[in-house]
Design a protein around this motif. Structure first.
Motif, PDB file in Angstrom:
ATOM      1  N   VAL A  20       0.842  -1.200   0.000  1.00 16.50           N
ATOM      2  CA  VAL A  20       0.000   0.000   0.000  1.00 16.50           C
ATOM      3  C   VAL A  20       0.875   1.247   0.000  1.00 16.50           C
ATOM      4  CG1 VAL A  20      -1.687   1.315   1.343  1.00 16.50           C
ATOM      5  CG2 VAL A  20      -1.918  -1.161   1.142  1.00 16.50           C
ATOM      6  N   TRP A  21       1.920   1.249   0.831  1.00 18.43           N
ATOM      7  CA  TRP A  21       2.782   2.423   0.926  1.00 18.43           C
ATOM      8  C   TRP A  21       3.617   2.616  -0.331  1.00 18.43           C
ATOM      9  CZ3 TRP A  21       1.238   6.047   3.705  1.00 18.43           C
ATOM     10  CH2 TRP A  21       0.596   5.822   4.920  1.00 18.43           C
ATOM     11  N   CYS A  22       4.023   1.534  -0.965  1.00 15.39           N
ATOM     12  CA  CYS A  22       4.757   1.663  -2.236  1.00 15.39           C
ATOM     13  C   CYS A  22       3.898   2.361  -3.283  1.00 15.39           C
ATOM     14  CB  CYS A  22       5.194   0.293  -2.741  1.00 15.39           C
ATOM     15  SG  CYS A  22       6.532  -0.453  -1.812  1.00 15.39           S
ATOM     16  N   VAL A  23       2.652   1.944  -3.396  1.00 14.82           N
ATOM     17  CA  VAL A  23       1.753   2.540  -4.388  1.00 14.82           C
ATOM     18  C   VAL A  23       1.457   3.994  -4.026  1.00 14.82           C
ATOM     19  CG1 VAL A  23      -0.557   2.408  -5.418  1.00 14.82           C
ATOM     20  CG2 VAL A  23       0.764   0.317  -5.029  1.00 14.82           C
ATOM     21  N   ARG A  24       1.222   4.272  -2.755  1.00 15.45           N
ATOM     22  CA  ARG A  24       0.978   5.667  -2.345  1.00 15.45           C
ATOM     23  C   ARG A  24       2.197   6.539  -2.632  1.00 15.45           C
ATOM     24  NH1 ARG A  24      -2.194   4.998   3.413  1.00 15.45           N
ATOM     25  NH2 ARG A  24      -4.066   4.100   2.509  1.00 15.45           N
ATOM     26  N   GLY A  25       3.379   5.982  -2.401  1.00 15.62           N
ATOM     27  CA  GLY A  25       4.598   6.734  -2.697  1.00 15.62           C
ATOM     28  C   GLY A  25       4.707   7.072  -4.173  1.00 15.62           C
ATOM     29  N   LEU A  26       4.366   6.116  -5.026  1.00 13.80           N
ATOM     30  CA  LEU A  26       4.407   6.364  -6.470  1.00 13.80           C
ATOM     31  C   LEU A  26       3.345   7.384  -6.893  1.00 13.80           C
ATOM     32  CD1 LEU A  26       5.007   2.742  -7.759  1.00 13.80           C
ATOM     33  CD2 LEU A  26       6.599   4.655  -7.913  1.00 13.80           C
ATOM     34  N   TYR A  27       2.212   7.405  -6.206  1.00 12.57           N
ATOM     35  CA  TYR A  27       1.151   8.350  -6.539  1.00 12.57           C
ATOM     36  C   TYR A  27       1.447   9.764  -6.046  1.00 12.57           C
ATOM     37  CZ  TYR A  27      -2.703   5.553  -8.435  1.00 12.57           C
ATOM     38  OH  TYR A  27      -3.511   4.793  -9.233  1.00 12.57           O
ATOM     39  N   LYS A  28       1.975   9.885  -4.834  1.00 13.43           N
ATOM     40  CA  LYS A  28       2.001  11.195  -4.191  1.00 13.43           C
ATOM     41  C   LYS A  28       3.349  11.894  -4.176  1.00 13.43           C
ATOM     42  CE  LYS A  28      -1.901  10.161  -1.323  1.00 13.43           C
ATOM     43  NZ  LYS A  28      -2.800  11.002  -0.613  1.00 13.43           N
ATOM     44  N   CYS A  29       4.436  11.165  -4.277  1.00 15.06           N
ATOM     45  CA  CYS A  29       5.760  11.783  -4.150  1.00 15.06           C
ATOM     46  C   CYS A  29       6.208  12.386  -5.474  1.00 15.06           C
ATOM     47  CB  CYS A  29       6.780  10.755  -3.680  1.00 15.06           C
ATOM     48  SG  CYS A  29       6.429  10.162  -2.021  1.00 15.06           S
ATOM     49  N   SER A  30       7.089  13.368  -5.359  1.00 16.35           N
ATOM     50  CA  SER A  30       7.627  13.975  -6.575  1.00 16.35           C
ATOM     51  C   SER A  30       9.150  14.106  -6.536  1.00 16.35           C
ATOM     52  CB  SER A  30       6.988  15.347  -6.815  1.00 16.35           C
ATOM     53  OG  SER A  30       7.249  16.201  -5.730  1.00 16.35           O
ATOM     54  N   TYR A  31       9.783  13.662  -5.477  1.00 14.15           N
ATOM     55  CA  TYR A  31      11.242  13.657  -5.423  1.00 14.15           C
ATOM     56  C   TYR A  31      11.768  12.451  -6.193  1.00 14.15           C
ATOM     57  CZ  TYR A  31      11.006  17.161  -1.728  1.00 14.15           C
ATOM     58  OH  TYR A  31      10.771  18.298  -1.021  1.00 14.15           O
ATOM     59  N   VAL A  32      12.761  12.686  -7.039  1.00 14.23           N
ATOM     60  CA  VAL A  32      13.267  11.632  -7.906  1.00 14.23           C
ATOM     61  C   VAL A  32      13.795  10.446  -7.101  1.00 14.23           C
ATOM     62  CG1 VAL A  32      15.559  12.674  -8.183  1.00 14.23           C
ATOM     63  CG2 VAL A  32      14.687  11.131  -9.927  1.00 14.23           C
ATOM     64  N   HIS A  33      14.515  10.695  -6.031  1.00  9.53           N
ATOM     65  CA  HIS A  33      15.092   9.585  -5.263  1.00  9.53           C
ATOM     66  C   HIS A  33      14.011   8.794  -4.524  1.00  9.53           C
ATOM     67  CE1 HIS A  33      15.526  13.411  -3.108  1.00  9.53           C
ATOM     68  NE2 HIS A  33      15.170  12.734  -2.025  1.00  9.53           N
ATOM     69  N   VAL A  34      12.928   9.426  -4.119  1.00 11.86           N
ATOM     70  CA  VAL A  34      11.828   8.708  -3.472  1.00 11.86           C
ATOM     71  C   VAL A  34      11.070   7.871  -4.497  1.00 11.86           C
ATOM     72  CG1 VAL A  34       9.698   8.931  -2.135  1.00 11.86           C
ATOM     73  CG2 VAL A  34      11.626  10.447  -1.661  1.00 11.86           C
ATOM     74  N   LEU A  35      10.808   8.450  -5.663  1.00 13.55           N
ATOM     75  CA  LEU A  35      10.131   7.698  -6.722  1.00 13.55           C
ATOM     76  C   LEU A  35      10.946   6.485  -7.146  1.00 13.55           C
ATOM     77  CD1 LEU A  35       8.857  10.672  -8.896  1.00 13.55           C
ATOM     78  CD2 LEU A  35       7.455   9.108  -7.535  1.00 13.55           C
ATOM     79  N   ARG A  36      12.255   6.688  -7.289  1.00 15.30           N
ATOM     80  CA  ARG A  36      13.132   5.579  -7.672  1.00 15.30           C
ATOM     81  C   ARG A  36      13.106   4.484  -6.614  1.00 15.30           C
ATOM     82  NH1 ARG A  36      17.885   8.297  -8.457  1.00 15.30           N
ATOM     83  NH2 ARG A  36      18.347   8.010  -6.261  1.00 15.30           N
ATOM     84  N   ALA A  37      13.181   4.848  -5.341  1.00 15.41           N
ATOM     85  CA  ALA A  37      13.178   3.854  -4.264  1.00 15.41           C
ATOM     86  C   ALA A  37      11.828   3.152  -4.156  1.00 15.41           C
ATOM     87  CB  ALA A  37      13.539   4.528  -2.937  1.00 15.41           C
ATOM     88  N   ALA A  38      10.732   3.892  -4.311  1.00  9.07           N
ATOM     89  CA  ALA A  38       9.402   3.280  -4.251  1.00  9.07           C
ATOM     90  C   ALA A  38       9.186   2.321  -5.421  1.00  9.07           C
ATOM     91  CB  ALA A  38       8.320   4.352  -4.233  1.00  9.07           C
ATOM     92  N   ALA A  39       9.645   2.712  -6.602  1.00 12.48           N
ATOM     93  CA  ALA A  39       9.521   1.831  -7.772  1.00 12.48           C
ATOM     94  C   ALA A  39      10.389   0.589  -7.602  1.00 12.48           C
ATOM     95  CB  ALA A  39       9.915   2.579  -9.037  1.00 12.48           C
ATOM     96  N   HIS A  40      11.568   0.764  -7.043  1.00 16.83           N
ATOM     97  CA  HIS A  40      12.445  -0.381  -6.808  1.00 16.83           C
ATOM     98  C   HIS A  40      11.823  -1.328  -5.786  1.00 16.83           C
ATOM     99  CE1 HIS A  40      16.143  -2.466  -5.357  1.00 16.83           C
ATOM    100  NE2 HIS A  40      16.295  -2.574  -6.667  1.00 16.83           N
ATOM    101  N   ALA A  41      11.233  -0.784  -4.729  1.00 20.99           N
ATOM    102  CA  ALA A  41      10.562  -1.628  -3.731  1.00 20.99           C
ATOM    103  C   ALA A  41       9.378  -2.367  -4.351  1.00 20.99           C
ATOM    104  CB  ALA A  41      10.105  -0.778  -2.547  1.00 20.99           C
TER     105      ALA A  41
END
Length: 163
Positions: A52-73
């Motif tokens: 759930v948190w991975c998907v929320r991170g991909l939806y709501k975050c806009s920092y490149v390093h957070v998006l990369r880490a959420a996508a990797h997770a």
């Protein structure tokens, strides 16, 4: 030990501001990816709120390093685990990945260059998740709403899955 770790990581993500606390979120998503070492640990992560948190991170975050880490997770948790791929699909992970690619993978060269690593990892997540789409006709895994989302995004997803 892992059960307590993923619960603590998910609690930290839940307590964090998804828009402002980028370094904490990056570390948490990286930790979730590192916990997904084998099928047993992937199943354990599926039992928690990690997906759930991975998907929320991909939806709501806009920092490149957070998006990369959420996508990797997302990719690590879904890797070779059909049940996790199906759950990610139900949670809207494909649409979240497509959002990242659409929002950050197009535009000016400066913009796309900044987000290129996140877009690349997200497209790899789409490739992993896309392998499940062939099961739609077999088991009726997706609800009508999820199938409509997949149909509306299918051309973008197919283009990404080809590389």
């Amino acid at each position: 030990m892992m059960e307590r770790a993923d619960v603590a990581i998910c609690a930290a993500i839940g307590a964090a501001d998804l828009v402002c606390e980028d370094r904490l979120l990056e570390a948490a998503f990286r930790a979730l990816a590192n916990l997904a070492l084998d099928e047993a640990s992937q199943t354990g992560l599926a039992a928690s709120d990690a997906m759930v948190w991975c998907v929320r991170g991909l939806y709501k975050c806009s920092y490149v390093h957070v998006l990369r880490a959420a996508a990797h997770a997302t990719a690590a948790i879904a890797y070779r685990c059909r049940s996790n791929k199906a759950r990610f699909a139900q949670l809207g992970a494909l649409a979240a990945c497509v959002r990242v690619v659409n929002d950050f993978g197009t535009g000016s060269l400066e913009h796309t260059e900044l987000y290129s690593s996140a877009v690349h990892v997200t497209s790899r997540s789409v490739q992993i998740l896309w392998t499940l789409v062939s099961l739609i006709n077999i088991g009726g895994i997706f609800s009508g709403m999820h199938f409509a989302i997949l149909q509306s995004q299918s051309s973008v997803i197919r283009r990404l899955s080809r590389g």
